[in-house]
Design an enzyme around this catalytic site. Sequence first.
Site, PDB file in Angstrom:
ATOM      1  N   HIS A  64       0.880  -1.177   0.000  1.00 45.93           N
ATOM      2  CA  HIS A  64       0.000   0.000   0.000  1.00 45.93           C
ATOM      3  C   HIS A  64       0.915   1.224   0.000  1.00 45.93           C
ATOM      4  CE1 HIS A  64      -3.653  -2.367   1.124  1.00 45.93           C
ATOM      5  NE2 HIS A  64      -2.753  -3.124   1.748  1.00 45.93           N
ATOM      6  N   ASP A  89       2.340  -6.604   2.874  1.00 42.77           N
ATOM      7  CA  ASP A  89       1.222  -5.740   3.249  1.00 42.77           C
ATOM      8  C   ASP A  89       1.753  -4.407   3.787  1.00 42.77           C
ATOM      9  OD1 ASP A  89      -1.386  -4.883   3.631  1.00 42.77           O
ATOM     10  OD2 ASP A  89      -1.717  -6.064   5.457  1.00 42.77           O
TER      11      ASP A  89
END
Length: 463
Positions: free
Chosen positions: A70, A318
């Site tokens: 992200h 992540d």
Amino acid sequence: MATTLLYNAEIANEGRRFRGYVLVDGQKIGRVGEGTADGAECMRLKQTADRAVDCGGRLLIPGVIDTHVHFRDPGLTEKGDMATESRAAVAGGVTSVVDMPNTKPATVTCAALGDKIRRAAEVSAANFGFFIGATNDNADELLKADYSRTAGIKLFLGSSTGNMLVDDNNTLEELFASAPALIAVHAEDEATIRAARERLLEECGGSIPVERHPDVRPREACVKATRKAIELARKTGARVHICHLSTAEELQLVSEAKAEGVKVTAETCPQYLLFDRNDFQRAGARIKCNPAIKEPSDRIALLRALQPGGCIDTIATDHAPHLPAQKEGDALTAASGMPMVQFSLRAMLELVASDPQLEGCGPERVVELMCHRPADLFGIKGRGYIREGYWADLVLVDPLGCRTAVSDSEVISRCGWTPLAGMTLPARIEMTMVNGTVVYEAGSDPQSGAAMALEFGTTGEKP
């Protein structure tokens, strides 16, 4: 085009480790050879190459492919952006990244996807790809996306940034039945989380301590959602990839489904291998993420599942940076997510070197999980391996080059902190090469300008 010879290297690739050399010819790998520096072929190449680098017996591996990051661009760039986070990636030996769609605006249209590709082409230090996100009402956009330039479809079965929770059962079944690409699933059941949150708010008098985060987002939520995703894959034949798997029960579900021939694969992340819920007492919200870090027994089960024959297919991070002030608060108010991309390779090399659950594994297994299998599963063309004709994404690592503890001061991500602060990770990234260009050397600032958009296959078979 210039040639660079990397010789006297300990090459870990395709299940083997051997002393050898790699000739980089322009942007691609021109030759891979086995032998010592004084071998006839290596000596000849040293004389003809424009540059020769003595690797000094250090580890040479393919660039890591992180298929779950992200990078906060667009709309959340106070935390990080494509430029800052990709520089952190290459400093950690990660040469290719696949970014998630829960930005602002969310990447749920082909137009938004195109905007992100153009932005990355301007500033990214690492090769880049993107997921398009599913919603309850964007089926047309999913069907018209170009999956040679798009990694797949990201599906949230738990809440996320933006309108990306897909909770309509008819929509889910239609999505799985018609999906033209792999579906990557954030598997947490929203109703289970909501019930747990309400119960704990009453139990704790309105403020839930951060160490109770594994109870706010309980294991039952993960197991229920993963079971649902697998059932839909079984029914429709869709290809499903379970992201950031965190429980022993999910391992069992995935293992059983694979044995039945269901098209399911699984990813876990370093944080679930390094920490368990007891670490909240020391690290607090620094290790708060979704899904939550769970029990010591889950950590052990996940480590064991990394062994050859285990059901974990890939390691991703992540990577989700937040500013320090955003990580303050309790289990509901502190932001969930942590920066991991700069230290993931070093952390995994340390785990295979020292954790008893990974006895018998070595750098070759790390390369399998972080380089080869991501390329295979997502059909990433020409990357993930040290092979002649492949793009020259390479990382040189000194396994014992760093003898000091990790500190926040070395973090390149805009957020400026790491949950690994205080841990000793002996391996040091000496050099990272992206498409034949050295973009990072230890002690220097990472550089952009060499990165390319990733190309994806449509089947997920080996490129």
